[in-house]
Write an enzyme that holds these catalytic residues in place. Structure first.
Site, mmCIF file in Angstrom:
data_model
loop_
_atom_site.group_PDB
_atom_site.id
_atom_site.type_symbol
_atom_site.label_atom_id
_atom_site.label_comp_id
_atom_site.label_asym_id
_atom_site.label_seq_id
_atom_site.Cartn_x
_atom_site.Cartn_y
_atom_site.Cartn_z
ATOM 1 N N HIS A 1 5.094 -5.800 7.724
ATOM 2 C CA HIS A 1 4.384 -5.003 6.726
ATOM 3 C C HIS A 1 5.393 -4.168 5.933
ATOM 4 O O HIS A 1 6.294 -3.562 6.491
ATOM 5 C CB HIS A 1 3.371 -4.079 7.409
ATOM 6 C CG HIS A 1 2.490 -3.356 6.448
ATOM 7 N ND1 HIS A 1 1.343 -3.911 5.925
ATOM 8 C CD2 HIS A 1 2.596 -2.129 5.884
ATOM 9 C CE1 HIS A 1 0.777 -3.063 5.102
ATOM 10 N NE2 HIS A 1 1.523 -1.970 5.056
ATOM 11 N N ASP B 1 2.611 -8.597 10.752
ATOM 12 C CA ASP B 1 1.881 -7.447 10.201
ATOM 13 C C ASP B 1 0.526 -7.355 10.887
ATOM 14 O O ASP B 1 -0.219 -8.334 10.920
ATOM 15 C CB ASP B 1 1.702 -7.638 8.687
ATOM 16 C CG ASP B 1 0.997 -6.473 8.010
ATOM 17 O OD1 ASP B 1 0.628 -5.497 8.690
ATOM 18 O OD2 ASP B 1 0.811 -6.549 6.783
ATOM 19 N N SER C 1 0.042 -2.867 0.104
ATOM 20 C CA SER C 1 -0.564 -2.123 1.202
ATOM 21 C C SER C 1 -1.814 -1.388 0.707
ATOM 22 O O SER C 1 -2.756 -2.016 0.229
ATOM 23 C CB SER C 1 0.464 -1.169 1.813
ATOM 24 O OG SER C 1 0.017 -0.654 3.040
#
Length: 315
Positions: A281, A251, A153
């Site tokens: 995600h 995501d 991320s």
């Protein structure tokens, strides 16, 4: 395929966003409360907390040694958390799995967080630890050849930014970069990428939440137009290290990660883009207990081995 049923089951228990302001201190405490006790973690040969002395100051790092060996490749890992969450503890299980599956010695970076630390503090810490790891190679048992970076991320943001910074500084020791569902474009115009609309709601990370979650970083001095903040805005991607980019089907950030991978390929950078079906995600951090998602660690190991400069590291 639909989202994995185990993920769907957990998502169904989450309260709907109510639009209230985010409280970093309370959210960090909530994360810390869910860190498993030490006895419940994956055992490794050695795990050591160290203070790394870098050009950006002293940075806490945690070093994971997977097994007793004469030498290791090094993997410097940057945790995710929208630049204001995450810690050495919240991502300890990710670093342990990376060490176990890759055989690399993993150095997890406890970089400074927004909003308390203004941009580019966190980025500087990550880059500083990378350089420190290379300088401390003999002490760390480095094989002197393989030096990878990885992150999930916002940690993936730092991977891309650190790789570019190292290239521009003439530091050519990075041999591989691994980005798990990276955030590469902090301009959150919903029309920029189809996945921002396709996966806008119901999958954990929601498109409407991107601005508030990243606001602490952006309000600390990070400019979304700056390639150090939004690496996809870098014009010249030539000369960067081989990349593995892992994305999740459900995501909002999926398409920017895959576009970045395509741009790296066009620039001549050996790049693998791997989309995990049924995933959302954060699946590497949150759902790696599901066998098909734990596979991301094994895929990372295979990628590092494929682009290893030495296939005969001493065991």
């Amino acid at each position: 395929m639909p989202i994995h049923p185990e993920i769907a089951k957990i998502l169904s228990t989450l309260p709907a966003p109510d639009g209230s302001p985010l409280d970093p201190v309370a959210m960090r405490a909530g994360e810390a409360a869910h860190v498993p006790p030490l006895e419940g973690r994956l055992p490794l040969y050695a795990v050591e907390d160290v203070a790394a002395s870098t050009t950006s100051g002293t940075v806490p790092v945690r070093i994971y040694t997977p097994a007793d060996a004469k030498a290791y490749g090094l993997l410097v890992y940057f945790h995710g958390g929208a630049f204001f969450l995450g810690s050495l503890d919240t991502h300890d299980h990710v670093a342990r799995a990376l060490a176990k599956e890759t055989g690399y010695k993993v150095i997890s970076v406890g970089y400074r967080l927004a909003p308390e630390a203004a941009f580019p503090a966190g980025l500087d810490d990550c880059y500083g630890v990378l350089r420190w790891a290379a300088e401390q190679g003999e002490r760390l048992g480095w094989d002197g050849q393989n030096l990878a970076i990885a992150g999930d991320s916002s940690g993936g943001t730092f991977v891309a930014a650190v790789a570019a910074k190292a290239h521009d500084d003439g530091f050519d020791r990075i041999t591989q970069q691994v980005l798990f569902y990276p955030s590469l474009d902090l301009d959150f115009d919903v029309d920029r990428y189809p996945s921002l609309r396709e996966n806008a709601e119901g999958y954990g990370l929601e498109t409407a939440g991107l601005k508030p979650f990243n606001s602490f970083y952006l309000s600390s001095g990070a400019d979304a137009a700056d390639p150090q903040v939004s690496p996809i805005k870098r014009e010249d991607l030539t000369g960067l290290p081989p990349a593995l980019i892992i994305t999740a089907e459900f995501d909002p950030l999926r398409d920017e990660g895959e576009l970045y991978g395509q741009r790296l390929q066009v620039a001549g950078v050996p790049t693998t883009v791997s989309r995990y079906p049924g995933a959302n995600h954060g699946f590497v951090q949150n759902f790696s207990w599901i066998p098909q998602f734990y596979e991301a660690f094994r895929e990372t190991a295979a990628f590092l081995n494929q682009h290893s400069l030495s296939r005969d590291r001493a065991e």
